[in-house]
Design an enzyme around this catalytic site. Structure first.
Site, PDB file in Angstrom:
ATOM      1  N   ASN A 169      55.441  41.161  21.369  1.00 27.08           N
ATOM      2  CA  ASN A 169      54.594  40.550  22.385  1.00 27.08           C
ATOM      3  C   ASN A 169      54.862  41.311  23.685  1.00 27.08           C
ATOM      4  O   ASN A 169      56.019  41.501  24.052  1.00 27.08           O
ATOM      5  CB  ASN A 169      55.009  39.069  22.522  1.00 27.08           C
ATOM      6  CG  ASN A 169      54.237  38.344  23.587  1.00 27.08           C
ATOM      7  OD1 ASN A 169      53.242  38.835  24.087  1.00 27.08           O
ATOM      8  ND2 ASN A 169      54.712  37.166  23.950  1.00 27.08           N
ATOM      9  N   GLY A 170      53.815  41.780  24.350  1.00 31.80           N
ATOM     10  CA  GLY A 170      54.012  42.542  25.589  1.00 31.80           C
ATOM     11  C   GLY A 170      53.303  43.876  25.508  1.00 31.80           C
ATOM     12  O   GLY A 170      52.447  44.086  24.643  1.00 31.80           O
ATOM     13  N   HIS A 210      23.677  33.690  51.771  1.00 24.94           N
ATOM     14  CA  HIS A 210      24.025  35.059  52.155  1.00 24.94           C
ATOM     15  C   HIS A 210      23.846  36.028  50.991  1.00 24.94           C
ATOM     16  O   HIS A 210      24.380  37.140  51.041  1.00 24.94           O
ATOM     17  CB  HIS A 210      25.463  35.101  52.682  1.00 24.94           C
ATOM     18  CG  HIS A 210      25.629  34.306  53.954  1.00 24.94           C
ATOM     19  ND1 HIS A 210      25.118  34.725  55.163  1.00 24.94           N
ATOM     20  CD2 HIS A 210      26.205  33.105  54.180  1.00 24.94           C
ATOM     21  CE1 HIS A 210      25.397  33.820  56.097  1.00 24.94           C
ATOM     22  NE2 HIS A 210      26.044  32.817  55.526  1.00 24.94           N
ATOM     23  N   GLU A 267      36.902  26.287  40.312  1.00 29.05           N
ATOM     24  CA  GLU A 267      37.551  25.838  39.083  1.00 29.05           C
ATOM     25  C   GLU A 267      36.518  25.294  38.080  1.00 29.05           C
ATOM     26  O   GLU A 267      36.599  25.553  36.876  1.00 29.05           O
ATOM     27  CB  GLU A 267      38.624  24.786  39.425  1.00 29.05           C
ATOM     28  CG  GLU A 267      39.331  24.139  38.250  1.00 29.05           C
ATOM     29  CD  GLU A 267      40.069  25.119  37.350  1.00 29.05           C
ATOM     30  OE1 GLU A 267      40.225  26.290  37.701  1.00 29.05           O
ATOM     31  OE2 GLU A 267      40.449  24.688  36.248  1.00 29.05           O
TER      32      GLU A 267
END
Ligand code: M6R
Length: 613
Positions: free
Chosen positions: A106-107, A510, A487
């Site tokens: 993992n990584g 805008h 969110e």
């Protein structure tokens, strides 16, 4: 990001590994694989594209029943692809040394290209596009019968992040694991030892765990754990007791983890507030802030860092610190923090916000801020996580395990604790006792306010039904509701794949307003607030261009004429209202995704905990 589980003991390893993978699947789910080791050392590997269920089918089809129970040692992996597409060849475990060893990882190995080129020049023929295979082959190059030594020698040459587990044919019943930058936790059982990238995979087997430190290499057998640090010195690491229960990582009758976690919020927010409200003094009691009142009084600026949903929680916090504590607060994207020469010093408080406590960018920001002498606190959910341990002080949100990739209860817990922190700092400054007490009373009502939103689930599902065919949606808010709009848009896009944008309500005119076409849903956070009239004006501008307005309004608010749909949240302080509003938007996103038939808990291309930059 990617899930790892390893087992060495006296039981059949296969069901333990597959069960662990199912619990870890939220960390990555584009392919999965397993390596089983029989008592005499022989390794059998099965890999499959897709989810763990596909791997299970393949194992059952390929391995005769006797082989399925023979192995008492094994490693397994569920992948979120970084290097190379999700194919069987790229799935882990990766073998090396003519099949004498295999590894799950993992990584990211950042210098894998140069390692690969070096090994190819020596005649290695790579079978995958992954960085992991380069590491596996490098270990193989060093392997002369001592697996721990070979792992140590190989890791000394790699740059990047890793959590790995390695098996070798001629060392049966021995599992070598190592971590740097990617989490690994050991589980200590009775005659068995486990390793996982996440404690959720261990909880069905043991509650006694050891969190490895960065740089640690450990040799695991059924009865022993030998840990050495980066200097090859033997270390006794603390054995911790897991607070998790197995039930906390089950769906418990809900259709999805996301729905369960949405419904857990009255309780999770209650847990975040428990013991922390001081009604008499109108303040919050936060032992984890750990610093004396004098030190807190000396803070001149708060910098909130995080990613994704945690970043949005920080943006709500920014308003709270300015409003309640008269403190200069700013939010910085964790991914940018260490690359922009942050002007941070001893009068700054850096708050690292992270559900998992493992997000690579947030962790890097923590390290940078500490190096620059700032006071660094963690605002974390997962106890024992790297950020929680490296900050050493901070406040847990106590939301319990969040399994759904889409973060819900972590957001509301983070915002609740940020409000507590702002209250605490405010009362040490200019915030009046009266306002402090009023806020404490409002915060104490939060579980009930959330219940009131959850009670409208059916009504929100009907609103969702009228949005479900849209391909684009906008979310607008002002003040502390602006981050809630961001969110809400993030929730919708990540689980329903509807293209959603969150904007400050005043920003639409805008530019983005050009995107509106008749019927485009525009979700407007129009709760009671000092800016409500302005919010309605912004909504009118969208309505005039044919948008369909879904308004989130406060109960008892005078009826508007422009909303096509309304979602009602209870009346409360505008800062506190961010939490019930967020819950309403979570339900909205959930129902849109459900109606569109999406994979809600495991959306495409995503993984829960982002441990790579
Ligand atoms: O574990 P963290 O809070 O540090 O994670 C940060 C983001 O990766 C996370 O919030 C992500 O944006 C979620 N998928 C959002 O639902």
């Amino acid at each position: 990001m990617c899930g790892i589980i390893g087992y060495v003991g006296r039981q059949p390893a296969l069901p333990i590994l597959l069960g662990g993978l199912r619990r870890l699947e939220y960390r990555g789910y584009d392919s999965a694989g397993i390596a089983l080791q029989e008592p005499r050392g022989q390794l059998t590997t099965v890999r499959a594209v897709g989810k763990v269920a596909r791997l299970t089918e393949k194992v059952n089809a390929q391995l005769p029943p006797a082989a399925q129970v023979a192995a008492q040692t094994g490693i397994a992996h569920t992948r979120w692809a970084t290097h190379g597409a999700p194919t069987e060849a790229n799935a882990h475990p990766h073998a090396a040394a003519e099949g004498r060893l295999c590894l799950v990882h993992n990584g990211i190995i950042e210098n894998y290209r140069s390692i690969r080129a070096r090994l190819e020049a020596k005649g290695h023929v790579f079978l995958s596009e992954t960085d992991t295979e380069a590491l596996a082959r490098l270990i193989g190059e060093h392997y002369q019968g001592d697996l721990r030594k070979a792992v140590g020698q190989a890791l000394a040459q790699v740059e990047g992040a890793y959590g790995i587990a390695v098996l070798a044919v001629d060392q049966p019943g021995v599992l070598v694991v190592a971590r740097k930058g990617s989490p690994l936790v050991l589980g200590l059982g009775d005659g068995e030892t486990l390793v996982a990238s996440d404690a959720a995979a261990l909880v069905a087997h043991t509650r006694r765990v050891i969190y490895l430190d960065d740089g640690d290499i450990a040799v695991l057998t059924a009865d022993s754990v030998d840990i050495r640090d980066r200097h090859d010195v033997i270390r006794e690491r603390e054995v911790a007791e897991l607070g998790l229960t197995a039930g906390a990582v089950e769906k418990g009758g809900y259709a999805h983890f996301m729905l369960k976690e949405i419904y857990e919020q009255p309780e999770s927010v209650r847990n975040a507030l428990r013991g922390r409200l001081d009604a008499e003094h109108g303040t919050a009691v936060l032992a984890g802030m750990g610093t004396s009142s004098r030190d807190l009084a000396e803070i001149q600026r708060i910098i909130l860092v995080g990613c994704g949903t945690s970043l949005h929680a920080g943006q709500v916090g920014e308003f709270a610190f300015e409003d309640l504590a008269d403190l200069n607060a700013e939010v910085q994207q964790a991914a940018e923090f260490r690359y922009r020469n942050p002007l941070v010093g001893s009068h700054d408080l850096v708050l690292a916000i992270s559900q998992s406590g493992e997000t690579a960018d947030t962790l890097a920001a923590v390290r940078e801020a500490k190096a620059k002498g700032a006071l660094v606190l963690g605002l974390v959910n997962v106890v024992g996580s790297t950020i929680a341990r490296e900050t050493g002080q901070g406040v847990f949100i106590h939301a319990g395990p969040e399994i759904s990739v889409a973060s819900t209860k972590a957001f509301t817990g983070q915002v609740a604790v940020l409000l507590l922190m702002a209250l605490r700092l405010g009362r040490g400054r200019r915030l009046s006792l009266e306002r402090g007490r009023a806020l404490v009373a409002e915060l104490a009502r939060l579980p009930e306010l959330i219940e009131q939103v959850l009670a409208q689930n059916d009504a929100i599902a009907s609103v969702a039904a009228r949005m479900a065919t849209a391909e684009h949606a906008f979310f607008l808010g002002r003040g502390p509701m602006h981050p809630v709009a961001l969110e809400g848009a993030l929730k919708l896009k990540e689980i329903s794949y509807v293209h959603a944008e969150g904007y400050h309500a005043a920003e639409m005119k805008h530019g983005p307003i050009a995107l509106l076409t008749p019927g485009t849903p525009v979700v407007v956070l129009a709760n009671r607030s000092p800016q409500l009239d302005k919010v309605w004006s912004n909504a009118e501008e969208c309505k005039a261009r044919g948008a369909r307005i879904v308004a989130v309004v406060t109960a008892g608010q005078s009826a508007d004429t422009i909303a096509d749909d309304r979602i009602v949240i209870p009346d409360c302080d505008p800062l506190v209202a961010t939490i019930p509003a967020a819950v309403a938007l979570q339900l909205l996103a959930y129902h849109v995704a459900r109606l569109r038939g999406c994979s809600i808990d495991q959306p495409r291309n995503l993984a829960k905990s982002v441990t790579v930059e």
